[in-house]
Design an enzyme around this catalytic site. Structure first.
Site, PDB file in Angstrom:
ATOM      1  N   PRO A  80      27.251  88.113  68.879  1.00  0.00           N
ATOM      2  CA  PRO A  80      26.321  89.441  69.067  1.00  0.00           C
ATOM      3  C   PRO A  80      24.936  89.191  68.354  1.00  0.00           C
ATOM      4  CG  PRO A  80      28.646  90.086  68.827  1.00  0.00           C
ATOM      5  CD  PRO A  80      28.471  88.582  68.386  1.00  0.00           C
ATOM      6  N   CYS A  81      23.982  89.627  69.074  1.00  0.00           N
ATOM      7  CA  CYS A  81      22.596  89.579  68.629  1.00  0.00           C
ATOM      8  C   CYS A  81      21.944  90.980  68.247  1.00  0.00           C
ATOM      9  CB  CYS A  81      21.734  88.995  69.663  1.00  0.00           C
ATOM     10  SG  CYS A  81      21.259  89.988  71.081  1.00  0.00           S
ATOM     11  N   GLN A  82      22.762  92.150  68.659  1.00  0.00           N
ATOM     12  CA  GLN A  82      22.245  93.520  68.636  1.00  0.00           C
ATOM     13  C   GLN A  82      21.476  93.576  66.867  1.00  0.00           C
ATOM     14  OE1 GLN A  82      25.086  92.640  69.871  1.00  0.00           O
ATOM     15  NE2 GLN A  82      25.776  94.211  71.452  1.00  0.00           N
ATOM     16  N   LEU A  84      20.111  91.228  65.050  1.00  0.00           N
ATOM     17  CA  LEU A  84      19.163  90.396  64.960  1.00  0.00           C
ATOM     18  C   LEU A  84      17.938  90.337  66.060  1.00  0.00           C
ATOM     19  CD1 LEU A  84      21.934  87.167  64.393  1.00  0.00           C
ATOM     20  CD2 LEU A  84      20.917  88.554  62.857  1.00  0.00           C
ATOM     21  N   SER A  85      18.155  90.818  67.091  1.00  0.00           N
ATOM     22  CA  SER A  85      16.918  91.050  67.981  1.00  0.00           C
ATOM     23  C   SER A  85      15.944  91.826  67.442  1.00  0.00           C
ATOM     24  CB  SER A  85      17.543  91.381  69.225  1.00  0.00           C
ATOM     25  OG  SER A  85      16.440  91.738  70.244  1.00  0.00           O
TER      26      SER A  85
END
Length: 384
Positions: A80-82, A84-85
């Site tokens: 999951p990138c939530q 880190l984005s």
């Protein structure tokens, strides 16, 4: 067409997928003869797409319930990138979602695939002074892995979408540089030019501080937006048309078959398909990685230098000796894809409200736009 993944036999190399989304990584490997052993995805809508597209393959919801990688040759994990984005909450790798990357290391303590393939957003190289990358590479090195990563632009693979993502390859027995770093080219200079004489892709949900302007291509498909909804990017055409592409065209821009996400409409609103695509991996890049794992090309590291404190666009570590690589984000000098070539379905005109919202933000912000671009949008909205 159903576009189901049909596995005729169980011979050949195998793959396990964690955080599979709609199967972008796994599909690229399947197209190169790999067989999926296990898929894991907690989002119920994405999971439903996987059930339809990968029938008969074991599907686990929660990664914390996975205890075995089924002796797979390759582990794929677009964690999951939530957190880190650049468009997310920017909490970092310790956030409740992105910290699930630790489940990869838990599994690797007792499971030993030949290859590990990870994909995530470029912003994690810089967020909190690269905290996420330090945590990832430290864990891999503690487990005895060599690693290499590279920021890659999907446009290099013949799709009209500027999409930069980090692709990270690790192995305990093989040289990952020969997979991810050994093809290289130069970004075409033409990408730097922006004029209204050709289609320009942009985010209609932004405008003040960013717009994602792209020549003959759309900006990255993404799961959310500044107005809080999953939405398509827009395209401004030289003839004055301003609109958004059909979801089926966007699927092909991301490397999937047309209507790959159609099963999502059986369990959710059709608009959710944009979120699924935004969270996915460009299949063309995954195909290339699978090909390179099967047929690696020796990498020349003679010009590389020891890694400094900052995380560069590409780097590697062999026996815990870390170096910066000068491989570009453009592996191939392929023919530049034109967004018009991917538009088989009618463009949906951008609404007056959406257009005026963008214009309002654009005029208040400090971005520079190509000459005549805002005038086309003004004419489109009827405000001129």
């Amino acid at each position: 067409m159903t576009h189901k993944i049909i596995q005729d036999s169980q011979s050949g190399p195998t793959v396990c997928g964690l955080f599979s989304g709609i199967g972008g990584l796994e599909l690229g490997f399947h197209l190169n003869g790999f067989h999926s052993q296990l898929l894991c995805e907690i989002d119920p809508v994405a999971s439903h797409v996987l059930k339809v597209r990968f029938p008969g393959i074991e599907l686990v919801s929660d990664v914390r319930d996975v205890s075995s990688l089924r002796n797979a040759d390759v582990l794929c994990a677009g964690f999951p990138c939530q957190n880190l984005s650049s468009s997310g909450n920017k909490i970092g790798i310790s956030g409740t979602q992105s910290s699930l990357v630790d489940e990869i290391f838990r599994l690797l303590e007792s499971n030993h695939p030949k290859w590990v393939v990870i994909e995530n957003v470029r912003f994690m190289l810089h967020l909190n002074q690269g905290e996420a990358m330090r945590r990832i590479v430290d864990n891999f090195e503690q487990l005895g892995y060599n690693w290499a990563y590279r920021v890659i632009d999907s446009q290099s693979f013949g799709v009209p979408q500027r999409r930069h993502r980090v692709y990270f390859i690790a192995s305990r027995t093989e040289d990952p540089r020969n997979v991810i770093l050994s093809d290289d080219s130069i970004r075409p200079e033409a990408l730097k030019d922006l004029t209204i004489e050709e289609p320009i892709g942009f985010y209609w949900t932004e405008g003040a501080y960013a717009a994602g302007l792209n020549r003959n291509a759309i900006p990255p498909l993404k799961a959310g937006s500044t107005i809080g909804i999953p939405s398509p990017p827009a395209i401004c055409f030289p003839d004055g048309l301003v609109g958004t592409p059909d979801i089926r065209d966007a699927e092909r821009v991301q490397g999937f078959h047309e209507n790959w996400t159609k099963p999502a409409e059986e369990v959710a609103k059709p608009s959710i398909r944009w979120r699924l695509l935004g969270n996915s991996v460009t299949v063309n890049v995954s195909e290339w990685i699978a090909q390179k794992i099967l047929r690696p090309i020796p990498y020349d590291a003679s010009k590389d230098r020891p890694l400094d404190k900052k995380w560069p666009m590409a780097a590697w570590s062999i026996d815990k000796q870390r170096h910066e690589s000068f491989s570009s984000d453009w592996p191939f000098n392929s023919r530049m894809a034109q967004i018009s070539d991917f538009l088989r379905h009618p463009i949906k005109p951008l609404s007056v409200r959406a257009t005026n919202g963008f214009l309002s933000r654009a005029y208040k912000g400090n971005l520079k736009y190509p000459k005549g671009f805002l005038e086309i949008l003004s004419n489109h909205s009827g405000s001129k």
